[in-house]
Design an enzyme around this catalytic site. Structure first.
Site, PDB file in Angstrom:
ATOM      1  N   GLU A 101       0.561  -0.769   0.200  1.00 45.16           N
ATOM      2  CA  GLU A 101       0.366  -0.487  -0.294  1.00 45.16           C
ATOM      3  C   GLU A 101       0.754   1.015   0.113  1.00 45.16           C
ATOM      4  O   GLU A 101       1.785   1.408   0.049  1.00 45.16           O
ATOM      5  CB  GLU A 101      -1.118  -0.059   1.477  1.00 45.16           C
ATOM      6  CG  GLU A 101      -2.412  -0.108   0.979  1.00 45.16           C
ATOM      7  CD  GLU A 101      -3.341   0.831   0.003  1.00 45.16           C
ATOM      8  OE1 GLU A 101      -2.445   1.750  -0.445  1.00 45.16           O
ATOM      9  OE2 GLU A 101      -4.314   0.722   0.195  1.00 45.16           O
ATOM     10  N   ASP A 102       0.278   2.289  -0.889  1.00 44.24           N
ATOM     11  CA  ASP A 102       1.228   3.623  -0.482  1.00 44.24           C
ATOM     12  C   ASP A 102       0.739   4.270   0.890  1.00 44.24           C
ATOM     13  O   ASP A 102       2.432   4.843   1.849  1.00 44.24           O
ATOM     14  CB  ASP A 102       0.219   4.570  -1.895  1.00 44.24           C
ATOM     15  CG  ASP A 102      -1.266   4.597  -1.751  1.00 44.24           C
ATOM     16  OD1 ASP A 102      -2.018   4.045  -1.280  1.00 44.24           O
ATOM     17  OD2 ASP A 102      -1.097   5.442  -2.199  1.00 44.24           O
ATOM     18  N   ASP A 105      -3.974   5.331   6.483  1.00 48.29           N
ATOM     19  CA  ASP A 105      -4.707   6.029   7.055  1.00 48.29           C
ATOM     20  C   ASP A 105      -5.571   6.064   7.712  1.00 48.29           C
ATOM     21  O   ASP A 105      -4.773   5.808   9.050  1.00 48.29           O
ATOM     22  CB  ASP A 105      -5.395   6.616   6.117  1.00 48.29           C
ATOM     23  CG  ASP A 105      -5.903   8.590   6.288  1.00 48.29           C
ATOM     24  OD1 ASP A 105      -6.404   8.612   7.396  1.00 48.29           O
ATOM     25  OD2 ASP A 105      -5.956   9.041   5.423  1.00 48.29           O
ATOM     26  N   PHE A 154      -2.068  15.664   4.970  1.00 50.13           N
ATOM     27  CA  PHE A 154      -3.057  14.662   3.672  1.00 50.13           C
ATOM     28  C   PHE A 154      -1.865  15.212   2.775  1.00 50.13           C
ATOM     29  O   PHE A 154      -1.038  16.444   3.094  1.00 50.13           O
ATOM     30  CB  PHE A 154      -4.011  16.077   2.927  1.00 50.13           C
ATOM     31  CG  PHE A 154      -4.230  15.155   1.636  1.00 50.13           C
ATOM     32  CD1 PHE A 154      -5.733  13.927   1.550  1.00 50.13           C
ATOM     33  CD2 PHE A 154      -4.243  15.896   0.407  1.00 50.13           C
ATOM     34  CE1 PHE A 154      -5.137  13.048   0.262  1.00 50.13           C
ATOM     35  CE2 PHE A 154      -4.321  14.773  -1.095  1.00 50.13           C
ATOM     36  CZ  PHE A 154      -5.052  13.865  -0.603  1.00 50.13           C
ATOM     37  N   ASP A 161      -2.336  10.667  -4.897  1.00 48.08           N
ATOM     38  CA  ASP A 161      -2.832  11.703  -5.312  1.00 48.08           C
ATOM     39  C   ASP A 161      -4.328  13.046  -4.750  1.00 48.08           C
ATOM     40  O   ASP A 161      -4.477  12.821  -3.767  1.00 48.08           O
ATOM     41  CB  ASP A 161      -3.438  11.482  -6.639  1.00 48.08           C
ATOM     42  CG  ASP A 161      -5.166  10.649  -6.018  1.00 48.08           C
ATOM     43  OD1 ASP A 161      -4.922   9.789  -5.408  1.00 48.08           O
ATOM     44  OD2 ASP A 161      -6.154  11.170  -6.377  1.00 48.08           O
ATOM     45  N   ARG A 167       0.674  12.219  -9.020  1.00 49.19           N
ATOM     46  CA  ARG A 167       0.563  10.573  -8.486  1.00 49.19           C
ATOM     47  C   ARG A 167       2.761  11.318  -9.251  1.00 49.19           C
ATOM     48  O   ARG A 167       3.481   9.708  -8.675  1.00 49.19           O
ATOM     49  CB  ARG A 167      -0.006   9.685  -9.652  1.00 49.19           C
ATOM     50  CG  ARG A 167      -1.026   9.470  -8.361  1.00 49.19           C
ATOM     51  CD  ARG A 167      -2.180   8.701  -9.322  1.00 49.19           C
ATOM     52  NE  ARG A 167      -3.085   8.584  -9.032  1.00 49.19           N
ATOM     53  CZ  ARG A 167      -4.198   7.452  -8.357  1.00 49.19           C
ATOM     54  NH1 ARG A 167      -2.751   7.929  -6.381  1.00 49.19           N
ATOM     55  NH2 ARG A 167      -5.067   7.754  -7.438  1.00 49.19           N
TER      56      ARG A 167
HETATM   57  P1  IMP Z   1      -7.718   4.913   4.977  1.00 49.30           P
HETATM   58  O1  IMP Z   1      -8.865   3.342   3.907  1.00 49.30           O
HETATM   59  O2  IMP Z   1      -8.158   5.584   5.339  1.00 49.30           O
HETATM   60  O3  IMP Z   1      -6.250   3.712   5.449  1.00 49.30           O
HETATM   61  O4  IMP Z   1      -6.975   4.751   2.996  1.00 49.30           O
HETATM   62  C1  IMP Z   1      -6.684   4.083   2.683  1.00 49.30           C
HETATM   63  C2  IMP Z   1      -6.542   4.771   0.764  1.00 49.30           C
HETATM   64  O5  IMP Z   1      -6.574   5.999   0.593  1.00 49.30           O
HETATM   65  C3  IMP Z   1      -4.875   5.122   0.765  1.00 49.30           C
HETATM   66  O6  IMP Z   1      -4.842   3.477   0.071  1.00 49.30           O
HETATM   67  C4  IMP Z   1      -4.455   6.352  -0.141  1.00 49.30           C
HETATM   68  O7  IMP Z   1      -5.224   6.328  -1.547  1.00 49.30           O
HETATM   69  C5  IMP Z   1      -5.785   7.246  -0.040  1.00 49.30           C
HETATM   70  N1  IMP Z   1      -5.298   7.979   1.291  1.00 49.30           N
HETATM   71  C6  IMP Z   1      -5.186   8.083   2.729  1.00 49.30           C
HETATM   72  N2  IMP Z   1      -4.786   9.157   2.755  1.00 49.30           N
HETATM   73  C7  IMP Z   1      -4.102   9.688   1.902  1.00 49.30           C
HETATM   74  C8  IMP Z   1      -2.963  11.705   2.016  1.00 49.30           C
HETATM   75  O8  IMP Z   1      -3.242  11.813   2.393  1.00 49.30           O
HETATM   76  N3  IMP Z   1      -3.196  11.336   0.080  1.00 49.30           N
HETATM   77  C9  IMP Z   1      -3.297  10.460  -0.818  1.00 49.30           C
HETATM   78  N4  IMP Z   1      -3.798   9.564  -0.877  1.00 49.30           N
HETATM   79  C10 IMP Z   1      -4.813   8.893   0.823  1.00 49.30           C
HETATM   80 MG    MG Z   2      -3.818   2.957  -1.834  1.00 50.34          MG
END
Ligand code: IMP
Ligand code: MG
Length: 178
Positions: A101-102, A105, A154, A161, A167
């Protein structure tokens, strides 16, 4: 250094050199931990495409790579629900799987993915994420490999992105606070 994407300004946060160095460390750790074993890397699209490209070349093992697609983000806020998931072609039953994963969050997307992939009975299911926001994380599952723990702000660049943009930035930028 700063960049503007649509209506928002972002400040430099992690340089490409810094990211590169950390990915080498992650690659070495993964190589050691899975020594003598097979491993499937499952990249989570779209965000992880840059990270997995660099990471896979730092892993000195016989690996295969596969991709899955899901999305929970709209703009700079998580919508809190995983809106889509797009298939895994490869059979993962009885195999070592490393989700790439990138960023983790809130952890909602990863939680969903862990459940979906566990149901396919892999031998071992592990996680590597380049970035992690501990203050936003709502779960308590283990994230095996974390590149950088970052504040709850963020970020864009290096695969991440803002509304589809940024990206391709080699470095990672953080949303400026006005
Ligand atoms: P989560 O489900 O809240 O953990 O978020 C997962 C996905 O949201 C990540 O895989 C990212 O693709 C996107 N994401 C979460 N935080 C960020 C951020 O700070 N910048 C850009 N994309 C984010
Ligand atoms: Mg992601």
């Amino acid at each position: 250094m700063s960049v503007k994407l649509k209506d928002k300004e972002f400040e430099i946060f992690l340089s490409n050199e810094n990211i590169d160095f950390r990915i080498s460390e992650l690659g070495s750790a993964i190589t050691q931990d899975f020594s003598g074993q097979e491993l499937i890397l499952v990249g989570v699209l779209n965000g992880s495409f840059v990270f997995i490209a660099d990471l896979c070349r730092k892993i000195d093992l016989q690996i295969s790579t596969s991709f899955i697609k899901m999305s929970s983000y709209l703009g700079t806020e998580s919508t809190g629900t995983v809106r889509s998931i797009l298939g895994l072609e490869e059979k993962i039953e009885g195999k070592n799987v490393l989700i790439v994963e990138d960023i983790v969050d809130t952890g909602i997307s990863m939680d969903y993915l862990l459940k979906a992939l566990s149901a396919l009975n892999p031998a071992k299911l592990s996680i590597v994420t380049l970035l992690h926001k501990p203050d936003a994380f709502q779960f308590n599952y283990t994230i095996d490999y974390v590149g950088f723990e970052i504040p709850n702000k963020f970020v864009v660049g290096y695969g991440l992105d803002y509304d589809g943009l940024g990206r391709n930035l080699p470095d990672i930028y953080q949303l400026s606070t006005p």
